[in-house]
Write an enzyme that holds these catalytic residues in place. Sequence first.
Site, PDB file in Angstrom:
ATOM      1  N   ASP A 123      86.355  35.799  25.735  1.00  0.00           N
ATOM      2  CA  ASP A 123      85.377  34.860  26.250  1.00  0.00           C
ATOM      3  C   ASP A 123      84.730  34.187  25.031  1.00  0.00           C
ATOM      4  O   ASP A 123      84.908  34.657  23.909  1.00  0.00           O
ATOM      5  CB  ASP A 123      84.357  35.689  27.063  1.00  0.00           C
ATOM      6  CG  ASP A 123      83.100  34.943  27.362  1.00  0.00           C
ATOM      7  OD1 ASP A 123      83.199  33.856  27.953  1.00  0.00           O
ATOM      8  OD2 ASP A 123      82.001  35.426  27.019  1.00  0.00           O
ATOM      9  N   ASP A 125      81.060  32.193  24.764  1.00  0.00           N
ATOM     10  CA  ASP A 125      79.613  32.349  24.559  1.00  0.00           C
ATOM     11  C   ASP A 125      79.173  33.794  24.733  1.00  0.00           C
ATOM     12  O   ASP A 125      79.499  34.440  25.727  1.00  0.00           O
ATOM     13  CB  ASP A 125      78.842  31.469  25.547  1.00  0.00           C
ATOM     14  CG  ASP A 125      78.961  30.013  25.197  1.00  0.00           C
ATOM     15  OD1 ASP A 125      78.273  29.558  24.279  1.00  0.00           O
ATOM     16  OD2 ASP A 125      79.786  29.322  25.842  1.00  0.00           O
ATOM     17  N   ASP A 326      81.217  38.985  27.956  1.00  0.00           N
ATOM     18  CA  ASP A 326      79.832  39.474  28.095  1.00  0.00           C
ATOM     19  C   ASP A 326      79.177  39.118  29.417  1.00  0.00           C
ATOM     20  O   ASP A 326      78.085  39.579  29.709  1.00  0.00           O
ATOM     21  CB  ASP A 326      78.958  38.862  26.995  1.00  0.00           C
ATOM     22  CG  ASP A 326      78.709  37.382  27.246  1.00  0.00           C
ATOM     23  OD1 ASP A 326      79.684  36.675  27.550  1.00  0.00           O
ATOM     24  OD2 ASP A 326      77.545  36.951  27.175  1.00  0.00           O
TER      25      ASP A 326
HETATM   26  O1  LIG Z   1      82.389  31.844  29.838  1.00  0.00           O
HETATM   27  P1  LIG Z   1      81.508  31.553  28.676  1.00  0.00           P
HETATM   28  O2  LIG Z   1      82.255  31.000  27.500  1.00  0.00           O
HETATM   29  O3  LIG Z   1      80.664  32.738  28.292  1.00  0.00           O
HETATM   30  O4  LIG Z   1      80.511  30.405  29.204  1.00  0.00           O
HETATM   31  C1  LIG Z   1      79.448  30.693  30.093  1.00  0.00           C
HETATM   32  C2  LIG Z   1      78.322  29.723  29.832  1.00  0.00           C
HETATM   33  O5  LIG Z   1      78.105  29.766  28.420  1.00  0.00           O
HETATM   34  C3  LIG Z   1      77.219  28.820  27.848  1.00  0.00           C
HETATM   35  O6  LIG Z   1      75.888  29.192  28.197  1.00  0.00           O
HETATM   36  C4  LIG Z   1      75.437  30.398  27.615  1.00  0.00           C
HETATM   37  O7  LIG Z   1      75.412  30.261  26.190  1.00  0.00           O
HETATM   38  C5  LIG Z   1      74.476  29.242  25.697  1.00  0.00           C
HETATM   39  C6  LIG Z   1      74.628  29.158  24.188  1.00  0.00           C
HETATM   40  O8  LIG Z   1      74.415  30.381  23.572  1.00  0.00           O
HETATM   41  C7  LIG Z   1      73.043  29.634  26.132  1.00  0.00           C
HETATM   42  O9  LIG Z   1      72.126  28.647  25.694  1.00  0.00           O
HETATM   43  C8  LIG Z   1      73.002  29.755  27.663  1.00  0.00           C
HETATM   44  O10 LIG Z   1      71.723  30.202  28.077  1.00  0.00           O
HETATM   45  C9  LIG Z   1      74.064  30.760  28.157  1.00  0.00           C
HETATM   46  O11 LIG Z   1      74.118  30.774  29.577  1.00  0.00           O
HETATM   47  C10 LIG Z   1      77.553  27.437  28.303  1.00  0.00           C
HETATM   48  O12 LIG Z   1      76.604  26.546  27.756  1.00  0.00           O
HETATM   49  C11 LIG Z   1      77.623  27.333  29.813  1.00  0.00           C
HETATM   50  O13 LIG Z   1      77.987  26.046  30.219  1.00  0.00           O
HETATM   51  C12 LIG Z   1      78.703  28.305  30.278  1.00  0.00           C
HETATM   52  O14 LIG Z   1      78.785  28.233  31.683  1.00  0.00           O
END
Ligand SMILES: O=P(O)(O)OC[C@H]1O[C@H](O[C@H]2O[C@H](CO)[C@@H](O)[C@H](O)[C@H]2O)[C@H](O)[C@@H](O)[C@@H]1O
Length: 382
Positions: A123, A125, A326
């Site tokens: 994954d 983020d 995560d």
């Molecule tokens: O599947 P992933 O790659 O984990 O994406 C899920 C979401 O991740 C991002 O948001 C998350 O990370 C951001 C940066 O650290 C943080 O600001 C946010 O609060 C988290 O939810 C991404 O921006 C989303 O669009 C994804 O859906």
Amino acid sequence: MDLKTGLNSPVIADHLPTLASPAAVMTFTTPTSFPSPGLCLNTTKKIPLPGKIEEVRATGWLDLMKASSPTRKRQTKDAICDTQSDDLDLQYRNWTVNYPSALTSFEEISDLAGNKRLALFLDYDGTLSPIVDNPENALMSDEMRAAVRHVASLFPTAIISGRSRDKVFDFVNLNELYYAGSHGMDIMGPVRKTTDSNGVECIRSTDAHGKEVNLFQPASEFLPMITEVYEKLGESVKDIDGARMEDNKFCVSVHYRNVAEDDYKKVFHRVSAVLEDYPCLRLTHGRKVFEVRPVIDWNKGKAVEFLLESLGLNESEDVLPIYVGDDRTDEDAFKVLKASNRGFGILVSSIPKESDAFYSLRDPAEVMEFLRMLAAWKEQST
Ligand SMILES: O=P(O)(O)OC[C@H]1O[C@H](O[C@H]2O[C@H](CO)[C@@H](O)[C@H](O)[C@H]2O)[C@H](O)[C@@H](O)[C@@H]1O
């Protein structure tokens, strides 16, 4: 597993993942077709619930919104109080009885891997990059990029993210990998090694380097609807301080990490109100983010199965898929691996959580260490 019961469980000996016998290998069945958005348009619009019940439903969401992914500020405040921090530490250590650290269990993992071929799914983020306030700043460190490049030179490796595929590629910027964006609804994978005849509709294409690839986009029909809802959601939350929209191509994110807690309810109500008109779209909840996506039966777990088959790794019992993630959406992938008894998930979390993963890592720094250990193990064992 009940977390409370699990905390006191002395049973460590039987925690090893049971890997499949040759007869039990994962069988991948792609739905031959997905419901088209047109079919949903005739669905009766949801009748709004009467005031009180609606309020209870909102309160449930509200609790979830508050509990999800506490900011660093809050964690630091907690850390000031020593007793509380000791408690948290103890809870975490107890939790790892059921979700052992992939670092301290590395020998066990390498024994499981034996001579099997590893396939790695990562994954983005919170796994390869730390969670930050502004999603545009979620950069991956050069050290992490080098670690990912190294493992990708040794094992087939894919990134499976909720972000748009293009965005996650911009962040990772490695051509050696496969990428699945929009929670697996936008896959650029290898040209299938197995037959193309099971109804999966892929578009043969070439990547930026002229390499032949397969593009799989099961939600492509929903694109106009997603574009429309992105506009409407943006309009509906634009007066809420700190609310932020993100276009993830086949899904939309409404971030509320920077919204004052008093306004959480407003965010939830505005988003739900827009979605009342879209029975074909559903709302899920991630780390301080609402994710809107088509109701099709496709997720990160299906994406893992799809990629394994595309890589020609689905039929063989000497493959060990490992998924590191995560977030809630990663649980779909953990479940698929657990159910097929083939590989296992590793949950990245610094707080105890229920999960279908088998091992754990605290944060992206530990993920990087794990990737380095995998690469070193592979190199010294060949
Ligand atoms: O599947 P992933 O790659 O984990 O994406 C899920 C979401 O991740 C991002 O948001 C998350 O990370 C951001 C940066 O650290 C943080 O600001 C946010 O609060 C988290 O939810 C991404 O921006 C989303 O669009 C994804 O859906």
